[in-house]
Design a protein around this motif. Structure first.
Motif, PDB file in Angstrom:
ATOM      1  N   LEU A  85     -61.913  36.582  43.890  1.00  0.00           N
ATOM      2  CA  LEU A  85     -60.344  36.931  43.939  1.00  0.00           C
ATOM      3  C   LEU A  85     -59.623  36.564  45.294  1.00  0.00           C
ATOM      4  O   LEU A  85     -58.565  35.854  45.078  1.00  0.00           O
ATOM      5  N   ALA A  86     -60.346  36.397  46.313  1.00  0.00           N
ATOM      6  CA  ALA A  86     -59.397  36.071  47.572  1.00  0.00           C
ATOM      7  C   ALA A  86     -59.633  34.631  47.405  1.00  0.00           C
ATOM      8  O   ALA A  86     -58.537  34.028  47.990  1.00  0.00           O
ATOM      9  N   TRP A  87     -60.608  33.870  46.967  1.00  0.00           N
ATOM     10  CA  TRP A  87     -60.632  32.351  46.935  1.00  0.00           C
ATOM     11  C   TRP A  87     -59.536  31.939  46.437  1.00  0.00           C
ATOM     12  O   TRP A  87     -58.921  30.927  46.304  1.00  0.00           O
ATOM     13  N   ASP A  88     -59.559  32.569  45.140  1.00  0.00           N
ATOM     14  CA  ASP A  88     -58.172  32.218  44.050  1.00  0.00           C
ATOM     15  C   ASP A  88     -57.038  32.274  44.898  1.00  0.00           C
ATOM     16  O   ASP A  88     -56.158  31.291  44.635  1.00  0.00           O
ATOM     17  N   SER A 126     -66.358  36.379  53.393  1.00  0.00           N
ATOM     18  CA  SER A 126     -66.873  35.095  52.556  1.00  0.00           C
ATOM     19  C   SER A 126     -65.736  33.913  52.297  1.00  0.00           C
ATOM     20  O   SER A 126     -65.772  33.017  52.592  1.00  0.00           O
ATOM     21  N   ALA A 127     -64.651  34.710  51.628  1.00  0.00           N
ATOM     22  CA  ALA A 127     -63.658  33.803  51.283  1.00  0.00           C
ATOM     23  C   ALA A 127     -62.755  33.279  52.542  1.00  0.00           C
ATOM     24  O   ALA A 127     -62.490  32.164  52.291  1.00  0.00           O
ATOM     25  N   GLU A 132     -60.996  29.011  55.789  1.00  0.00           N
ATOM     26  CA  GLU A 132     -61.113  28.016  57.180  1.00  0.00           C
ATOM     27  C   GLU A 132     -61.827  26.859  57.026  1.00  0.00           C
ATOM     28  O   GLU A 132     -61.333  25.937  57.454  1.00  0.00           O
ATOM     29  N   ARG A 133     -62.752  26.749  56.415  1.00  0.00           N
ATOM     30  CA  ARG A 133     -63.729  25.517  56.469  1.00  0.00           C
ATOM     31  C   ARG A 133     -63.271  24.286  55.616  1.00  0.00           C
ATOM     32  O   ARG A 133     -63.294  23.468  55.849  1.00  0.00           O
TER      33      ARG A 133
END
Ligand code: ADE
Ligand code: ZN
Length: 336
Positions: A85-88, A126-127, A132-133
């Motif tokens: 969800l957060a990565w999206d 994790s997201a 950041e990376r």
């Protein structure tokens, strides 16, 4: 929009984004299937991702939206669901020119369904690390308390050992207050905010979006908030507006959300020009982008279409948002 490319490149910080509000109908259906969550067959909106998206286009109020918002999150079970969800969201934000994002989540909306705080937090963390990376976006997490629930529940959540641990470790930087505003005035939550202040946490609250301008005054006085989420009713009180301008307190406005949820009839009715003239600092944000079908750049463009700002005015909006962020000065200089 004439300044579209300029607005896209403009360095942006986002401060008013509910991670649960970034749950797209596509991801909702995918997770429902994977986690064996049955969707309400009696509501034809849940026939398909497309029909759900079009139902989202017809919200009648904050509470009508919140009904879908709280149901939607029932598909989030495992840490990797929260991560997806957060990565999206972070991918959308990066594409729109966001360099720094301070994002809300609602612990109580998950713990009351039996999903542990650490599951939620670890997925979101994790997201954040991946953003950041891989995207170069810096991030901060903010726990929001649900003001429609009893104050004791909010306080118990704040004092929960896992929640406290996440504050101590710096995984979570601050607190906010969200959900239905009318009927749940700020002063009810003063004990939590006082404790948060003593612990060195950053503090914000939704005030004066759906609720009246008095809620802004009382959130400043009784909660000691450092930012005001929404805050558009501030323009109803010239004295308070002058005080907020003088203090330099940042408002985190969400133009499209205000229209979709019926706080104002149209973007033109927002006090953007009044805020600029009075020297009120504000940022422009997306609130619940998947539910409103529009992300942060759409919000910038909608303001431009209605107010025809010049490049200098946009520069000062961008700077105010970066300066009002809760990252370090070094990071602010990098972004500016
Ligand atoms: N929670 C998620 N989105 C919200 C909004 N727009 N207002 C209040 N609470 C919320
Ligand atoms: Zn909000």
């Amino acid at each position: 929009t004439p300044l579209h490319d300029f607005l896209k490149r403009l360095p942006k910080a986002e401060h008013h984004l509910h991670l649960e509000g970034a749950l797209s109908p596509t991801l909702l259906f995918e997770l429902a299937k994977r986690n064996n969550i049955s969707l309400p067959t009696e509501d034809s909106a849940f026939n398909s991702p497309d029909s759900l998206q079009s139902r989202y286009g017809r919200f009648t109020s904050l509470d009508d939206f919140l009904h879908y918002y709280y149901f939607g999150m029932s598909v989030l079970i495992h840490a990797h669901d929260f991560e997806a969800l957060a990565w999206d969201y972070f991918q959308h934000a990066s594409a729109d020119g966001v360099h720094h994002a301070e994002v809300f989540f609602d612990p109580q909306a998950h713990t009351t369904r039996g999903v542990s705080y650490n599951t939620v937090l670890s997925g979101f963390e994790s997201a954040c690390r991946r953003a950041e990376r891989e995207l170069g976006i810096t991030t901060e997490l903010i726990t929001c308390f649900l003001r429609h629930l009893p104050v004791e529940d909010c306080l118990a959540t704040f004092e929960n050992e896992h929640v406290q641990q996440s504050y101590r470790s710096g995984a979570v930087k601050g607190i906010g207050l969200d959900s239905s505003e009318v009927g749940f005035p700020p002063h009810l939550f003063s004990e939590i905010y006082e404790k948060a202040r003593k612990q060195g946490l950053r503090r914000t609250a939704h005030a004066g979006g759906e609720g009246p301008v008095d809620f802004i005054a009382s959130a400043l006085d009784t909660l000691g908030i450092e930012r005001i989420d929404h805050g558009i009713r501030l323009a109803d009180d010239a004295d308070l507006m002058a005080k907020v301008a003088a203090q330099g307190t940042l408002l985190t406005t969400c133009p499209i959300s205000n229209v979709v949820l019926g706080s104002v009839p149209s973007i033109q009715d927002l006090p953007i020009r009044k805020f600029l003239d009075a020297g009120v600092r504000f940022s422009i944000n997306s609130d619940d982008p998947a539910y409103f079908g529009r992300y942060i750049l759409d919000n910038y463009c909608s303001v431009q279409e209605s107010f025809d700002l010049d490049v200098q005015e946009w520069g000062s909006i961008s700077r105010a948002g970066i300066e009002g962020s809760w990252c370090g000065d070094g990071r602010k200089r990098e972004i500016l």
